[in-house]
Structures are given as C-alpha cells and as structure tokens.
Design a protein around this motif. Structure first.
Motif, short mmCIF file in Angstrom:
data_model
loop_
_atom_site.label_atom_id
_atom_site.label_comp_id
_atom_site.label_asym_id
_atom_site.label_seq_id
_atom_site.Cartn_x
_atom_site.Cartn_y
_atom_site.Cartn_z
N ILE A 160 59.42 47.45 40.35
CA ILE A 160 58.46 48.56 40.18
C ILE A 160 58.08 49.11 41.57
N TYR A 161 57.85 48.20 42.52
CA TYR A 161 57.54 48.65 43.88
C TYR A 161 58.68 49.52 44.43
N ASP A 162 59.91 49.03 44.28
CA ASP A 162 61.06 49.75 44.83
C ASP A 162 61.19 51.15 44.21
N THR A 163 61.02 51.22 42.90
CA THR A 163 61.12 52.51 42.20
C THR A 163 60.05 53.47 42.72
N TYR A 164 58.82 52.95 42.84
CA TYR A 164 57.72 53.78 43.34
C TYR A 164 58.04 54.29 44.75
N LYS A 165 58.53 53.39 45.59
CA LYS A 165 58.79 53.73 46.99
C LYS A 165 59.89 54.79 47.11
N MET A 166 60.92 54.70 46.24
CA MET A 166 62.02 55.69 46.26
C MET A 166 61.49 57.10 46.00
N PHE A 167 60.50 57.19 45.11
CA PHE A 167 59.97 58.52 44.77
C PHE A 167 58.79 58.93 45.65
N ASN A 168 58.26 57.97 46.43
CA ASN A 168 57.10 58.26 47.28
C ASN A 168 57.33 57.70 48.68
N PRO A 169 58.40 58.18 49.36
CA PRO A 169 58.78 57.54 50.63
C PRO A 169 57.71 57.63 51.71
N GLN A 170 56.84 58.65 51.63
CA GLN A 170 55.85 58.83 52.71
C GLN A 170 54.51 58.15 52.41
N THR A 171 54.35 57.60 51.22
CA THR A 171 53.03 57.06 50.85
C THR A 171 52.64 55.89 51.74
N PRO A 172 51.45 55.95 52.34
CA PRO A 172 51.02 54.78 53.10
C PRO A 172 50.68 53.64 52.14
N TYR A 173 50.78 52.44 52.60
CA TYR A 173 50.43 51.24 51.81
C TYR A 173 51.19 51.16 50.48
N ALA A 174 52.46 51.64 50.43
CA ALA A 174 53.20 51.64 49.16
C ALA A 174 53.26 50.26 48.48
N PRO A 175 53.36 49.14 49.22
CA PRO A 175 53.40 47.84 48.53
C PRO A 175 52.17 47.60 47.66
N ALA A 176 51.04 48.27 47.98
CA ALA A 176 49.82 48.06 47.19
C ALA A 176 49.90 48.71 45.81
N VAL A 177 51.05 49.32 45.45
CA VAL A 177 51.19 49.92 44.12
C VAL A 177 51.28 48.84 43.05
N VAL A 178 51.61 47.62 43.46
CA VAL A 178 51.80 46.57 42.47
C VAL A 178 51.43 45.23 43.12
N THR A 179 50.88 44.29 42.34
CA THR A 179 50.59 42.95 42.90
C THR A 179 51.40 41.91 42.13
N GLY A 180 51.43 40.69 42.71
CA GLY A 180 52.29 39.66 42.11
C GLY A 180 53.74 39.88 42.53
N LYS A 181 53.92 40.55 43.69
CA LYS A 181 55.27 40.83 44.23
C LYS A 181 55.83 39.58 44.91
N PRO A 182 57.14 39.57 45.19
CA PRO A 182 57.68 38.50 46.03
C PRO A 182 57.01 38.55 47.41
N LEU A 183 56.89 37.39 48.06
CA LEU A 183 56.23 37.31 49.38
C LEU A 183 56.88 38.26 50.39
N ASN A 184 58.23 38.37 50.33
CA ASN A 184 58.94 39.23 51.28
C ASN A 184 58.56 40.71 51.16
N LEU A 185 58.06 41.09 49.99
CA LEU A 185 57.70 42.51 49.77
C LEU A 185 56.20 42.73 49.92
N GLY A 186 55.50 41.73 50.43
CA GLY A 186 54.05 41.90 50.61
C GLY A 186 53.22 41.18 49.56
N GLY A 187 53.85 40.27 48.82
CA GLY A 187 53.09 39.47 47.86
C GLY A 187 52.13 38.53 48.58
N SER A 188 51.12 38.05 47.85
CA SER A 188 50.15 37.15 48.49
C SER A 188 50.51 35.70 48.23
N LYS A 189 50.29 34.88 49.24
CA LYS A 189 50.39 33.44 49.02
C LYS A 189 49.35 33.09 47.95
#
Ligand code: NAD
Length: 439
Positions: A171-200
C-alpha cells in the motif's frame, strides 16, 4: 420475556453493527442523564460514519481468469485527522462489519487519547484461498481504489485480520508511486516492514498493550482473587498475530501457564501448560496450518475450549465469539478482549451477573493503534525509536487509559465496558463542541 423479544435478542447477538449502535445509544442516554446534555444532532453526527467507500475491482488470477472483488474503506469520524484503522481480508467482510469496526476505532482512539478519528477497511476475500502473487495483485489494486481518500494526514491504514506488514508495504509503495513528491509518504500506512519505516514493537503491540492492561488491573487489585499473574491459567482463542504474541508475552514475561489454544479449525488443552513458540512452530509446519494434533493432544471444539477450566480467557480471533450460550458455561474469572467485539450484549449481561471481570476491547486491544501512532510520529520526524522506548511509552499510555476507565467506572458505578464507552463518547462530544460545526 416474550417469544418476539427472544428472537430479537438472538438476531442482535449476531449483528455486530446493531450491538455497537445499542452500546452507543445506552452510553449517550447515560451521559445525557448523568453528565451533560447531548443535542440530538450531535448524537447523530457521532453515530454515523461520515464516509463509506465501496469498490468493486478486477484481479487477474494465476490461471489467467479474472475475478471481481468487493472492498470498503469507512471513515467514521474526523473529530481529529487523520482517521486511522486496519484493513481486513476475510470472506465475511461486509459494509456493516467494517462500519462497526470503524466506530470502535473512534472509541478506541479516545480511550487511549490519540489525536485520530476512526476508520476501517477490508476486502471480501479469503486470503488462504489466494496465492501470494494473487494476494499482492489484489492488494495493489485495492490500494489504488482507496488512494483518493487515504494519505499521511487524511486516513492511515494498518494491518488487521488476514493482512500483515507485507500488504502495508505494498500500500505504501502504491501510494508513493502516485504521490512521488509527498513529504512523509511512509506515514500513509502503519505496521510496515522495518525497512520501510515500520516501528519496532508494532507487530506485538496489540498483545503487549493488552498484557500491560492486565498487569495494571492485577497491580491495582481490581480483580478479586488475583494477586499476581504468575501461574495463572490462560486460554487463548485465535492463534494469529495477536493470539500468538499474547501467549508468548504472558508465558515468557509474566509466568502465566498457557493451558489452551485454538484457531479456526479447533483447539488443544493441556493442564501442564503449552510452550507458545513450540505450538507456533508446529502450526507453521502442519499441512492444515493448525494447532490441532500438537503433541498428540485431544482435538477440542471452539465451545469446549472457550468453556474449559482457566483463570483468564483471551478472545483473539474475531467478533461474536462469546455468545450468551458460551457465557453461561464459561469458567474464567477474567476476560481480556484482544479481538474486536468478541462478546455479545447478551453474554455481557450474563458475565456481569457471574461477576466475571471483563477488560473491554476498546481498552484492552488499543495497544496496536497506539504503537501505530508512534510509528506515524517517527515517520513524520524521520526518527527510529529503540524497542525499550516504544515499550515504555506504550506501558504509560495503557496504564493511563486503564486508570481513566477505572475512575469513570467508580465515579458512575458502571462496568468497565460501559465506562470505556461513556469516557470515549464524552470526550468526543467535547471535541465536537470545541471545534464547532463547519461552516
Ligand atoms: P490474524 O489474521 O493474524 O489471526 C486471526 C486468528 O484467528 C487466526 O489464527 C485464525 O485461524 C483464527 N480464527 C479465525 N476464526 C476463528 C474462530 N472462529 N475461532 C478460533 N480462531 C479463529 O488476525 P490478528 O491480527 O491476530 O487479529 C485478531 C483479532 O484482534 C481481530 O479481532 C482483530 O480485529 C483484533 N485486533 C488486531 C489488531 C492488530 O494489530 N493486528 C489490533 C487490534 C485488534
């Protein structure tokens, strides 16, 4: 009780949305009579979802055929924005179910004091019947369909039943493809893998938060006959993300004895206690992906497991599991509701009469959305917190929330579920008046 009343009650038991609305009405009546007057319009504003999106979309199957799936995203209330809530993949996903779950999210965020409105999403599909590639295509297309209404500051999805960090990454990747300039794009979704900005600590957060609530209840001597969690006998229903982690945490960190575990195929029970990791290892390697058959233990039905001898019962599977008929025979003295909506209203009344201590879902399982909030904060600040910091902040949030609900229960002579709803709805009413009605 007349025959018609009995039929109504049975229908209500299986209608999660109706049950949620009844709980809401009961709480509003109470607030109006005992705490502060509530205008009719404000009641309706808080009860109804403000946006319900339903989409039908095609997905190409591995054999070349095309299947049409139905998905939803419901945003219940933007008291605060973004709205927040998980995405469920299951064959019983419906608009009513997602609407009820979105309402619960609004309540939950108020209970733990998060600046979010409630939301929920889902696709009517059984993920066990789809290949990895089919699931990935379904997720990407569903993400595309809900793209117009999600975003780091508008609506932020997370995992729920049938979804995990893999779907969140897509979901993050799809969002980012359509919103390449959005700041803080990883914050569009939580529970992501750690490598993509998920939280420990996000994966185990719902269970960890529930364990902190239980610990707090024992510490504050709120549960009659319980002075410690050590050696307490625990039965867990559902052995997915939440069920496995609560078993592991209570076993490893609190010295509980996990005597019973079940999944959708049935359960196992051992008076001597089970090792949660060994059971999970067995489940993962069994052809049925089930706990059934572990260590040659007898196969029990759901009903046998839910009503088996234990101190603490933890529903961690899905809604509408502890029915009146189950509550009558239940032996546990504490229920820690980690699933959403596991107990019906009829069962609740029976449990109150039996003096079973119920730690309600909108408090007990709020650890998941709390660490999702921490993940969102980390993404916005470009930070990555270490696990002990996440756990310490979670512990404080859950202990504060528990204290607030206990205080509301004492001040107004309410059970814990009613207190949690009254606390959450009272706060929501204040926010409505403080913001005013636009324009
Ligand atoms: P999951 O898909 O990882 O696991 C669900 C488990 O329940 C599976 O083991 C499945 O076999 C089992 N199950 C399904 N139907 C069952 C039945 N009738 N009886 C017994 N077991 C059954 O889902 P999860 O993320 O662990 O979520 C479980 C519950 O916790 C749901 O109600 C969910 O809404 C709630 N919850 C989850 C989170 C989260 O962060 N994942 C947060 C808050 C609440």
């Amino acid at each position: 009780m007349t025959h018609a009343d009995t039929i109504t009650e049975v229908i209500e038991e299986f209608d999660f949305l109706k049950r949620t609305r009844l709980e809401f009405e009961k709480s509003i009546e109470f607030i109006n009579a005992e705490i502060k007057p509530v205008e009719k319009g404000v009641r309706r504003f808080l009860e109804q979802p403000f946006r319900q999106l339903a989409v039908k979309f095609p997905v190409q199957m591995d054999n070349g055929s095309i299947e049409i799936f139905t998905g939803y995203r419901v945003q219940q209330n933007r008291l605060y924005e973004p709205t927040k809530g998980g995405i469920r993949y299951a064959s019983d996903v419906s608009l009513d179910l997602i609407t009820a779950l979105a309402f619960d999210m609004t309540m939950k965020c108020q209970v733990v004091g998060l600046p979010y409105g409630g939301a929920k999403g889902g696709v009517c599909a059984d993920p066990k019947k789809l290949s990895r590639a089919e699931l990935d295509r379904l997720t990407r297309r569903y993400a595309y369909e809900i793209l117009p209404i999600i975003g780091p500051d508008s609506d932020v999805p997370a995992p729920d039943v049938g979804t995990s960090e893999r779907e969140m990454g897509i979901i993050y990747d799809t969002y980012k493809m359509f919103n390449p300039q959005t700041p803080y794009a990883p914050a569009v979704v939580t529970g992501k893998p750690l490598n993509l900005g998920g939280s420990k600590g996000r994966k185990e957060a719902t269970a960890q938060g529930g364990a902190y609530v239980l610990e707090e209840a024992v510490k504050q001597k709120s549960i009659e006959g319980f002075s410690s969690l050590k050696d307490a006998a625990v039965v867990v229903q559902g052995y997915g993300n939440v069920g496995f982690h609560i078993s592991q945490i209570l076993h490893d960190d609190f010295g509980c004895k996990i005597v019973g575990i079940c999944d959708s195929k049935g359960g196992i029970y051992s008076e001597d206690g089970l090792d949660p990791k060994e059971v999970m290892g067995y489940k993962n390697s069994s052809p049925d992906q089930s706990v059934i058959g572990f260590d040659g233990l007898q196969h029990l039905t759901q009903l046998q497991l839910l009503t088996s001898s234990c101190d603490i019962l933890i529903p961690a599977a899905k809604e509408t599991q502890i029915l009146g008929s189950v509550a009558k025979d239940l032996q546990a003295s504490v229920i820690l509701e980690l699933a959403n909506g596991p107990t019906t209203n009829l069962a609740d009344r029976i449990l109150t009469d039996k003096k079973v201590h119920v730690l309600p879902d909108i408090l007990a399982n709020a650890g998941g959305v709390t660490v999702s909030y921490f993940e969102w904060l980390q993404n916005k600040a470009g930070e990555s917190w270490e696990l002990p910091i996440v756990k310490e902040k979670l512990q404080r949030k859950m202990a504060t929330a528990y204290g607030n609900i206990v205080e509301t229960a004492r001040n107004h002579n309410l059970d814990m579920r009613s207190a949690a709803f009254v606390f959450a709805i009272s706060k929501a009413i204040d926010v409505v008046y403080e913001r005013g009605i636009f324009p």
